[in-house]
Structure formats: C-alpha cells, structure tokens
Design a protein around this motif. Structure first.
Motif, PDB file in Angstrom:
ATOM      1  N   LYS A   9       0.840  -1.211   0.000  1.00 12.16           N
ATOM      2  CA  LYS A   9       0.000   0.000   0.000  1.00 12.16           C
ATOM      3  C   LYS A   9       0.869   1.253   0.000  1.00 12.16           C
ATOM      4  O   LYS A   9       2.054   1.206   0.324  1.00 12.16           O
ATOM      5  N   ILE A  11       0.344   5.599   1.125  1.00 14.58           N
ATOM      6  CA  ILE A  11      -0.591   6.592   1.675  1.00 14.58           C
ATOM      7  C   ILE A  11      -0.669   7.781   0.720  1.00 14.58           C
ATOM      8  O   ILE A  11       0.350   8.390   0.380  1.00 14.58           O
ATOM      9  N   GLU A  15      -0.934  11.059   6.277  1.00 14.94           N
ATOM     10  CA  GLU A  15      -0.018  10.466   7.253  1.00 14.94           C
ATOM     11  C   GLU A  15       0.343  11.505   8.319  1.00 14.94           C
ATOM     12  O   GLU A  15       0.281  12.708   8.071  1.00 14.94           O
ATOM     13  N   HIS A  16       0.695  11.071   9.453  1.00 16.69           N
ATOM     14  CA  HIS A  16       0.982  11.897  10.636  1.00 16.69           C
ATOM     15  C   HIS A  16      -0.275  12.577  11.192  1.00 16.69           C
ATOM     16  O   HIS A  16      -0.551  12.435  12.387  1.00 16.69           O
ATOM     17  N   VAL A  18      -3.169  11.644  10.830  1.00 18.32           N
ATOM     18  CA  VAL A  18      -4.083  10.571  11.254  1.00 18.32           C
ATOM     19  C   VAL A  18      -3.840  10.200  12.719  1.00 18.32           C
ATOM     20  O   VAL A  18      -4.757   9.790  13.441  1.00 18.32           O
ATOM     21  N   VAL A  19      -2.605  10.404  13.182  1.00 18.26           N
ATOM     22  CA  VAL A  19      -2.278  10.127  14.584  1.00 18.26           C
ATOM     23  C   VAL A  19      -3.100  11.045  15.502  1.00 18.26           C
ATOM     24  O   VAL A  19      -3.375  10.713  16.647  1.00 18.26           O
ATOM     25  N   GLY A  85       7.784   1.777   4.128  1.00 17.15           N
ATOM     26  CA  GLY A  85       6.475   2.426   4.211  1.00 17.15           C
ATOM     27  C   GLY A  85       5.478   1.926   3.182  1.00 17.15           C
ATOM     28  O   GLY A  85       4.435   2.525   2.983  1.00 17.15           O
ATOM     29  N   SER A 167      -1.697   1.125  13.535  1.00 14.95           N
ATOM     30  CA  SER A 167      -3.025   1.512  13.083  1.00 14.95           C
ATOM     31  C   SER A 167      -3.481   0.433  12.095  1.00 14.95           C
ATOM     32  O   SER A 167      -2.658  -0.294  11.548  1.00 14.95           O
ATOM     33  N   ASP A 170      -2.630  -0.172   7.232  1.00 15.07           N
ATOM     34  CA  ASP A 170      -1.917  -1.119   6.375  1.00 15.07           C
ATOM     35  C   ASP A 170      -2.682  -2.431   6.257  1.00 15.07           C
ATOM     36  O   ASP A 170      -2.898  -2.949   5.163  1.00 15.07           O
ATOM     37  N   THR A 229       9.424   4.655  11.789  1.00 16.19           N
ATOM     38  CA  THR A 229       8.157   5.396  11.896  1.00 16.19           C
ATOM     39  C   THR A 229       8.009   6.014  13.281  1.00 16.19           C
ATOM     40  O   THR A 229       7.586   7.168  13.413  1.00 16.19           O
ATOM     41  N   VAL A 233       7.129   9.903  14.119  1.00 18.24           N
ATOM     42  CA  VAL A 233       5.911  10.280  14.854  1.00 18.24           C
ATOM     43  C   VAL A 233       6.308  11.097  16.093  1.00 18.24           C
ATOM     44  O   VAL A 233       5.665  12.110  16.411  1.00 18.24           O
ATOM     45  N   GLY A 311       3.930   7.893   3.735  1.00 16.07           N
ATOM     46  CA  GLY A 311       4.280   7.171   4.961  1.00 16.07           C
ATOM     47  C   GLY A 311       4.961   8.096   5.948  1.00 16.07           C
ATOM     48  O   GLY A 311       4.756   9.317   5.935  1.00 16.07           O
ATOM     49  N   ALA A 312       5.814   7.522   6.770  1.00  9.93           N
ATOM     50  CA  ALA A 312       6.364   8.271   7.900  1.00  9.93           C
ATOM     51  C   ALA A 312       7.369   9.338   7.496  1.00  9.93           C
ATOM     52  O   ALA A 312       7.570  10.313   8.214  1.00  9.93           O
TER      53      ALA A 312
HETATM   54  O1  PMV Z   1       5.489   4.430   7.271  1.00  5.95           O
HETATM   55  P1  PMV Z   1       4.108   3.961   7.175  1.00  5.95           P
HETATM   56  O2  PMV Z   1       3.601   3.757   5.800  1.00  5.95           O
HETATM   57  O3  PMV Z   1       3.812   2.835   8.107  1.00  5.95           O
HETATM   58  O4  PMV Z   1       3.190   5.180   7.651  1.00  5.95           O
HETATM   59  C1  PMV Z   1       3.161   5.699   8.920  1.00  5.95           C
HETATM   60  C2  PMV Z   1       1.996   6.614   8.992  1.00  5.95           C
HETATM   61  C3  PMV Z   1       2.030   7.545  10.183  1.00  5.95           C
HETATM   62  O5  PMV Z   1       0.867   8.357  10.079  1.00  5.95           O
HETATM   63  C4  PMV Z   1       3.235   8.443  10.153  1.00  5.95           C
HETATM   64  C5  PMV Z   1       2.023   6.822  11.509  1.00  5.95           C
HETATM   65  C6  PMV Z   1       0.745   6.114  11.848  1.00  5.95           C
HETATM   66  O6  PMV Z   1       0.765   5.297  12.792  1.00  5.95           O
HETATM   67  O7  PMV Z   1      -0.298   6.379  11.243  1.00  5.95           O
END
Ligand code: PMV
Length: 365
Positions: A9, A11, A15-16, A18-19, A85, A167, A170, A229, A233, A311-312
């Motif tokens: 996958k 994003i 990202e971020h 969403v935390v 990611g 989360s 994924d 990651t 974060v 991603g991160a």
């Molecule tokens: O690196 P990835 O694809 O696992 O993305 C992490 C996404 C974040 O929003 C940075 C962290 C999260 O837990 O959602």
C-alpha cells in the motif's frame, strides 16, 4: 500446496495527521507479497530452519491459527521492499493468514461461521478445534478465507510485532485492496466497513470505490534510506508540544485529505494531484521530509500531477501521480531513487492455489 498473496500500500493523504484523528487515505499497489505453504518434515521458511524471533508476524499467526498443526515449509516471495512504508509486513501477514486459513479450513455450523474471528469468544477463537457436532462441516480453500478476518489478524500481529502499536490502515488496505480511509469518526460520504480499537485508540475504517482513468499511474520513488516510523511520529509530537499553535497545520492536512477524497470520488485527477502536492508541503513544514526525499520530489514534479512523500518520511518513499510514468520514473532514477510503477487501488488479498482438502484438519479425531 496452498498459496496466497496480498498487495502493498501507499498513503495518498493524511499520514501523521491521522495520529491526531484526521482522515488518512491509502491505496493498494500492484506490488505483492506471496506466501506458499507445503507440509514438511520440520518447520522451514524459505528452505531454512524457522527461527520464530526472525519472523515475528508469521510466528504470531502460526500460534493463533496452526497451534497444534503439522510442520510447514513456508516460502515467501514478493516485490515490496521491506521497511520502506509500502506495507510489506502487513501484506505478508495478510497473505500468510489467508494461506493458513485456506490450509486449515473453517468449521461451519448450519451455514453460519462457527469458528474464526466472528466467534463469541474473541480471546480464544484460534485455539480450536471446537467440539465438532452433528451437522457441522469444514470448508477448505478459498471458501474458508475471509478478507475481514485477514485484516483483523494482520492488525493483531502487526501490533504484536511493533510493541502494541499499529493503526489498521496497512492491514485493512492490504487485505481489502482498493482505497481505504481511516478516520476517528464515521465519514458519511464513504463506505464504512468497521471500527477497530487498540489500546484505547479507536478508528473508523472505510473504503472508497475508485474509478481511475486508464492513463493514470503512481510512480513510487524509494530513497533506500530507512527512518523508523516511531521516531518520525515522535518528531511531530515534539513540534506540537513545543508549539501547540501548529496543530492548525495538522488540521489543514485534514482539510486537504478531505479535498483529496472529494477529488478521488469525482475522478478529478488534477485535483487529486494538487491535494497531494499541498499535503507534501505541510509534511515538509512539520519536519518529516529529508534532503533525499526532496530531491526525488523535485525530480518527479515537472512530469506529474502531484508529488509527495508517503508514509512516515525521513527516508522511505515518495509518490508521484502521473500520466507519463516512463518520464517520471526516469527522472526519479536519475536523481538516485529506485522506482516502482503501479496503478492506484489494486486488488486485495487473493488465494492463488487453494489445494483440495487443506493441509491439516484440526477437527479430525
Ligand atoms: O510508514 P508507514 O507507511 O507505516 O506510515 C506511517 C503513517 C504515520 O501516520 C506516520 C504513523 C501512523 O501510525 O499512522
């Protein structure tokens, strides 16, 4: 022999943010992980002796789904680079859970699921076999496999392997495929799938039916660098702790994600691209980009509708939405990145070789 696969996958938005409860949008990509299972004299993985600590996801699934089953030889192949990611561990977990379910079957009673994650006692469902009553039967192969179950199992083992934190973005995207949106509330304009809860955090998981034009591609550029990651974060958390007023930037990412979702629903690819690029600028401002990512983003931008890290951040990958994947891919490679080309919203988990009667019948005396 039983074989299953699941997509990786990336994003697209959120990202971020969403935390902090804002929506995040992920799409399944064409690159997949495949898991093949065969009966064996002893436990093997890719021909070598199986060391559980080296394969925490597979081991956690083995304990849940194959507790007293016969030894297996497990072959893992795939095109998803690890720790970048792109969901390689979730894709592996989804494919492995599908293959294990396919191989061990599922007991059914009066045409209802009688065994599995939907059962009454969620703590004990995989320690079966359940008592086998009159009128019960066992389904093997594809008929036994269920996308929701693969998603929840994959989420559980990802959390297990990552010290309790993960989360469901994924796991759900790699299982269902297509486009998945996570939010802290039910989004009325989307197709709500289910809620997930882990350690007091609750997510609402949705899907979007996408109708992507044939000439639209994603080019994924990998920096080849790895930034954990959790560190990325923590970096954002520190910024927000020191400058609480910057929460408005997180909220702005949420607004951009929602705009991106609207553009996706309308098939407005220019709008999707614009939202991606705006999302990138905010991520960069928050400090989660890197010189290597910026380099690839700058190289891809002229031939793309939109570009962003995915991603991160800190390393890992960027994505470009483009009508000219060859030019975009060449530009990224020239700038030092490795590329993958994918359509948006690829198909989810699939059983590719189902065997006839499974590899183990836990209900047989
Ligand atoms: O690196 P990835 O694809 O696992 O993305 C992490 C996404 C974040 O929003 C940075 C962290 C999260 O837990 O959602």
């Amino acid at each position: 022999m039983v074989q299953a696969s699941a997509p990786g996958k990336c994003i697209l938005f959120g990202e971020h943010a969403v935390v902090y409860g804002q929506p995040a949008v992920a799409v399944a990509i064409d690159q997949r992980m495949n898991v093949k299972l065969e009966l064996s004299e002893d436990w093997r993985i890719d021909g070598m002796i199986f060391h559980p600590e080296r394969h925490p996801h597979v081991d956690a699934l083995r304990q849940r789904m194959w507790n007293s089953g016969p030894p297996l030889s497990i072959k893992i192949t795939g095109e998803i680079p690890p720790a970048s990611g792109l969901g390689s561990s979730a894709a592996l977990s989804v494919a492995a859970s599908a293959a294990l379910r396919c191989a061990r079957g599922r007991q059914i009673t009066n045409d209802d699921w009688a065994e599995g994650w939907t059962a009454a006692s969620p703590n004990n469902v995989y320690n079966g076999p359940w008592e086998f009553g009159k009128g019960d039967s066992v389904l093997f192969g594809m008929a036994a496999v269920d996308e929701d179950e693969c998603a929840i199992l994959s989420h559980a083992v990802e959390a297990h392997a990552q010290g309790g934190k993960a989360s469901p973005l994924d796991s759900s995207t790699c299982s269902h495929g297509g486009c998945v949106v996570l939010s802290d509330k039910i989004e009325n304009n989307l197709n709500w799938l289910y809620s997930r809860k882990l350690n007091d955090v609750r997510w609402e998981v949705h899907s979007i039916e996408l109708d992507i034009p044939n000439d639209i591609w994603l080019v994924i550029g990998n920096t080849g660098l790895h930034a954990p990651t959790s560190e990325q974060v923590a970096k954002v958390a520190k910024v927000l702790e020191e400058q609480p007023e910057r929460m408005t930037e997180i909220e702005t990412i949420g607004i951009i994600s929602r705009r991106g979702i609207t553009a996706l629903l309308e098939g407005d690819m220019e709008g999707v691209g614009r939202a991606m690029s705006e999302n990138h600028l905010l991520l960069r401002n928050l400090g989660v980009s890197s010189p290597e990512l910026e380099n690839l983003v700058t190289a891809a931008a002229p031939s793309s509708l939109g570009v962003k890290l995915t991603g991160a951040g800190g390393g890992g990958c960027m994505i470009a939405l483009t009508r000219d994947p060859k030019t975009t891919s060449e530009a990224i490679e020239l700038a030092g990145g490795r590329t993958l080309i994918s359509r948006l919203a690829s198909t989810g988990m699939s059983v590719d070789e189902e065997g006839i009667s499974g590899l183990w019948n836990p209900f047989e005396n």
